[in-house]
Scaffold this motif. Structure first.
Motif, mmCIF file in Angstrom:
data_model
loop_
_atom_site.group_PDB
_atom_site.id
_atom_site.type_symbol
_atom_site.label_atom_id
_atom_site.label_comp_id
_atom_site.label_asym_id
_atom_site.label_seq_id
_atom_site.Cartn_x
_atom_site.Cartn_y
_atom_site.Cartn_z
ATOM 1 N N GLY A 48 0.965 -1.272 -0.086
ATOM 2 C CA GLY A 48 0.009 -0.049 -0.193
ATOM 3 C C GLY A 48 0.836 1.328 -0.019
ATOM 4 O O GLY A 48 1.960 1.173 -0.370
ATOM 5 N N ALA A 49 0.126 2.385 0.522
ATOM 6 C CA ALA A 49 0.984 3.514 0.517
ATOM 7 C C ALA A 49 0.393 4.123 1.963
ATOM 8 O O ALA A 49 -0.465 4.014 2.347
ATOM 9 N N ASP A 50 1.438 4.783 2.511
ATOM 10 C CA ASP A 50 1.323 5.437 3.877
ATOM 11 C C ASP A 50 0.392 6.645 3.736
ATOM 12 O O ASP A 50 0.206 7.203 2.535
ATOM 13 N N LYS A 51 0.012 6.922 4.962
ATOM 14 C CA LYS A 51 -1.020 8.289 4.691
ATOM 15 C C LYS A 51 -0.199 9.628 4.483
ATOM 16 O O LYS A 51 0.701 9.792 5.107
ATOM 17 N N ALA A 52 -0.763 10.277 3.560
ATOM 18 C CA ALA A 52 -0.098 11.335 2.887
ATOM 19 C C ALA A 52 -0.986 11.958 1.996
ATOM 20 O O ALA A 52 -2.098 11.555 1.829
ATOM 21 N N VAL A 69 -9.188 2.221 -0.013
ATOM 22 C CA VAL A 69 -8.670 3.450 0.269
ATOM 23 C C VAL A 69 -9.153 4.178 1.281
ATOM 24 O O VAL A 69 -10.448 4.054 1.501
ATOM 25 N N THR A 70 -8.538 4.863 2.070
ATOM 26 C CA THR A 70 -8.960 5.531 3.341
ATOM 27 C C THR A 70 -8.449 6.789 3.357
ATOM 28 O O THR A 70 -7.445 7.324 3.103
ATOM 29 N N SER A 71 -9.730 7.919 3.536
ATOM 30 C CA SER A 71 -9.599 9.331 3.486
ATOM 31 C C SER A 71 -10.316 9.663 4.838
ATOM 32 O O SER A 71 -10.924 8.981 5.504
ATOM 33 N N ILE A 77 -13.768 0.236 -0.571
ATOM 34 C CA ILE A 77 -12.794 -0.797 -1.116
ATOM 35 C C ILE A 77 -13.149 -0.827 -2.602
ATOM 36 O O ILE A 77 -14.629 -0.770 -3.183
ATOM 37 N N LEU A 78 -12.377 -0.615 -3.518
ATOM 38 C CA LEU A 78 -12.330 -0.269 -4.858
ATOM 39 C C LEU A 78 -12.120 -1.842 -5.200
ATOM 40 O O LEU A 78 -10.982 -2.360 -5.187
ATOM 41 N N TYR A 85 -11.615 9.480 -7.301
ATOM 42 C CA TYR A 85 -10.898 10.839 -7.683
ATOM 43 C C TYR A 85 -10.802 11.169 -6.077
ATOM 44 O O TYR A 85 -11.430 11.464 -5.557
ATOM 45 N N LEU A 86 -9.388 11.627 -6.006
ATOM 46 C CA LEU A 86 -8.851 12.262 -4.720
ATOM 47 C C LEU A 86 -8.472 13.679 -5.206
ATOM 48 O O LEU A 86 -7.662 13.879 -5.911
ATOM 49 N N PRO A 87 -9.210 14.860 -4.635
ATOM 50 C CA PRO A 87 -8.970 16.014 -4.791
ATOM 51 C C PRO A 87 -7.574 16.383 -4.455
ATOM 52 O O PRO A 87 -7.035 15.958 -3.438
ATOM 53 N N PRO A 88 -6.839 17.420 -4.774
ATOM 54 C CA PRO A 88 -5.719 18.078 -4.372
ATOM 55 C C PRO A 88 -5.495 18.203 -2.988
ATOM 56 O O PRO A 88 -6.804 18.671 -2.141
ATOM 57 N N ASN A 89 -4.375 17.927 -2.171
ATOM 58 C CA ASN A 89 -4.296 18.116 -0.744
ATOM 59 C C ASN A 89 -5.085 17.036 -0.001
ATOM 60 O O ASN A 89 -5.361 17.291 1.365
ATOM 61 N N THR A 90 -5.798 16.169 -0.513
ATOM 62 C CA THR A 90 -6.414 15.115 0.323
ATOM 63 C C THR A 90 -5.509 14.062 0.780
ATOM 64 O O THR A 90 -4.664 13.441 0.238
ATOM 65 N N GLU A 91 -5.667 14.031 2.113
ATOM 66 C CA GLU A 91 -4.843 13.019 2.833
ATOM 67 C C GLU A 91 -5.407 11.684 2.838
ATOM 68 O O GLU A 91 -6.714 11.538 2.812
ATOM 69 N N ARG A 92 -4.714 10.519 2.187
ATOM 70 C CA ARG A 92 -5.272 9.126 2.004
ATOM 71 C C ARG A 92 -4.048 8.204 2.293
ATOM 72 O O ARG A 92 -3.186 8.541 2.277
ATOM 73 N N SER A 93 -4.570 7.190 2.446
ATOM 74 C CA SER A 93 -3.619 5.773 2.462
ATOM 75 C C SER A 93 -4.217 4.716 1.675
ATOM 76 O O SER A 93 -5.582 4.658 1.517
ATOM 77 N N ILE A 94 -3.696 3.721 1.116
ATOM 78 C CA ILE A 94 -4.174 2.732 0.466
ATOM 79 C C ILE A 94 -3.472 1.436 0.887
ATOM 80 O O ILE A 94 -2.267 1.498 1.426
ATOM 81 N N GLU A 95 -4.290 0.364 1.245
ATOM 82 C CA GLU A 95 -3.572 -1.083 1.415
ATOM 83 C C GLU A 95 -4.464 -2.141 0.732
ATOM 84 O O GLU A 95 -5.603 -2.140 0.802
#
Length: 110
Positions: A48-52, A69-71, A77-78, A85-95
């Protein structure tokens, strides 16, 4: 027309990501596309990807498997062919919380 063959795509380092492989398909110096870039990512189980957040928006398209995907909007769950779509500056993590690999397209403005 500018064709980029998948067989010639090269991996790149996706900061903050883990247990995955990322390849650039279009843009960011791989082709002359200037407005946005397209990447192909394969996530192993637990990858995944860390929260950023990022200053530009992103589109995720799951081609195979299921990605969580968590925001601040919550967790979603996709599945295959789902996108978000994640708008600019949206903090998210994926796993990838499954035991199967996930293949995903990432599309983002430059």
């Amino acid at each position: 027309m500018e064709v980029k063959r998948f067989d010639s795509a090269e991996p790149y380092d996706a900061k903050g990501h883990f247990n995955m492989s990322a390849m650039r398909l279009q843009g960011k110096g791989v082709t002359n596309l200037e407005d946005y870039w397209v990447g192909f990512s394969t996530f192993l189980p637990g990858g995944g990807a860390d929260k950023a957040s990022a200053p530009t928006g992103k589109v995720y398209v799951v081609l195979k498997g299921e990605m969580t995907v968590t925001s601040s909007d919550g967790e979603v769950i996709l599945g295959q062919y789902d996108s978000c779509y994640l708008p600019p500056n949206t903090e998210r993590s994926i796993e990838n919380k499954t035991n199967n690999p996930v293949q995903m397209l990432v599309i983002s403005p430059n």
